[in-house]
Motif scaffolding. Structure first.
Motif, PDB file in Angstrom:
ATOM      1  N   SER A  95       6.066  -7.477  -1.710  1.00 35.02           N
ATOM      2  CA  SER A  95       5.019  -8.256  -1.058  1.00 35.02           C
ATOM      3  C   SER A  95       5.581  -8.903   0.195  1.00 35.02           C
ATOM      4  CB  SER A  95       4.504  -9.344  -1.997  1.00 35.02           C
ATOM      5  OG  SER A  95       4.038  -8.785  -3.188  1.00 35.02           O
ATOM      6  N   LEU A  99      -2.240 -13.238   2.252  1.00 33.73           N
ATOM      7  CA  LEU A  99      -3.154 -13.338   3.383  1.00 33.73           C
ATOM      8  C   LEU A  99      -4.361 -14.222   3.100  1.00 33.73           C
ATOM      9  CD1 LEU A  99      -3.113  -9.600   4.487  1.00 33.73           C
ATOM     10  CD2 LEU A  99      -1.785 -11.489   5.411  1.00 33.73           C
ATOM     11  N   ASP A 100      -4.857 -14.215   1.860  1.00 36.03           N
ATOM     12  CA  ASP A 100      -6.073 -14.957   1.564  1.00 36.03           C
ATOM     13  C   ASP A 100      -6.139 -15.252   0.070  1.00 36.03           C
ATOM     14  OD1 ASP A 100      -8.507 -16.174   1.992  1.00 36.03           O
ATOM     15  OD2 ASP A 100      -9.653 -14.302   1.879  1.00 36.03           O
ATOM     16  N   LYS A 115      -5.164 -11.946  -1.843  1.00 38.45           N
ATOM     17  CA  LYS A 115      -4.995 -10.777  -0.975  1.00 38.45           C
ATOM     18  C   LYS A 115      -3.551 -10.770  -0.480  1.00 38.45           C
ATOM     19  CE  LYS A 115      -7.031  -8.503   3.019  1.00 38.45           C
ATOM     20  NZ  LYS A 115      -8.052  -8.635   4.074  1.00 38.45           N
ATOM     21  N   VAL A 116      -2.792  -9.727  -0.870  1.00 38.00           N
ATOM     22  CA  VAL A 116      -1.362  -9.646  -0.571  1.00 38.00           C
ATOM     23  C   VAL A 116      -1.105  -8.512   0.398  1.00 38.00           C
ATOM     24  CG1 VAL A 116       0.934  -9.334  -1.573  1.00 38.00           C
ATOM     25  CG2 VAL A 116      -0.831 -10.525  -2.861  1.00 38.00           C
ATOM     26  N   GLN A 117      -0.261  -8.775   1.403  1.00 37.11           N
ATOM     27  CA  GLN A 117       0.123  -7.713   2.344  1.00 37.11           C
ATOM     28  C   GLN A 117       1.364  -7.042   1.831  1.00 37.11           C
ATOM     29  OE1 GLN A 117       1.123  -9.092   6.240  1.00 37.11           O
ATOM     30  NE2 GLN A 117       1.127  -7.062   7.105  1.00 37.11           N
TER      31      GLN A 117
END
Length: 117
Positions: A95, A99-100, A115-117
């Motif tokens: 990870s 993000l959110d 929400k993971v990038q």
């Protein structure tokens, strides 16, 4: 599926977590890396590829099920330098950032979404 010597093909890779060679692992996980040139046909279902020196620990012969014909559209191919592969063509997912965050409220409970990038 058959290929000719000199053709360009994509090579299938899989994740270390939950290796599923022929199944679906995740919607956004990379499936294929860079186009490689076919050197020759070893058997009717095995092909020798021209791999770069960075993949010198990987065997050069691959089964036809791990190859996909390359059509020249570079939009859907990840850059193979951005993924670190081991000798089994596997990679480890990491990870980068969150993000959110969101909370969905149901009647009796709350569900947290990240929400993971």
């Amino acid at each position: 599926m058959t290929f000719q010597a000199g053709e360009q093909v994509l090579l299938k890779v899989s994740s270390i977590n939950g290796v599923m060679r022929f199944g679906k692992k995740g919607k956004l996980s990379p499936r294929y890396i860079r186009p490689f040139k076919i050197l020759d046909c070893v058997r009717p279902v095995a092909y020798r590829l021209a791999l770069p020196p960075s993949l010198s620990g990987v065997h050069l012969v691959f089964h036809v099920s791990l190859l996909k014909k390359y059509h020249g559209d570079r939009d859907y191919i990840i850059k193979w330098d951005s993924v670190l592969l081991d000798k089994n063509l596997q990679y480890k997912e990491e990870s980068i950032a969150i993000l959110d965050r969101d909370v969905q409220k149901l009647r009796t409970k709350e569900i947290n979404f990240v929400k993971v990038q």
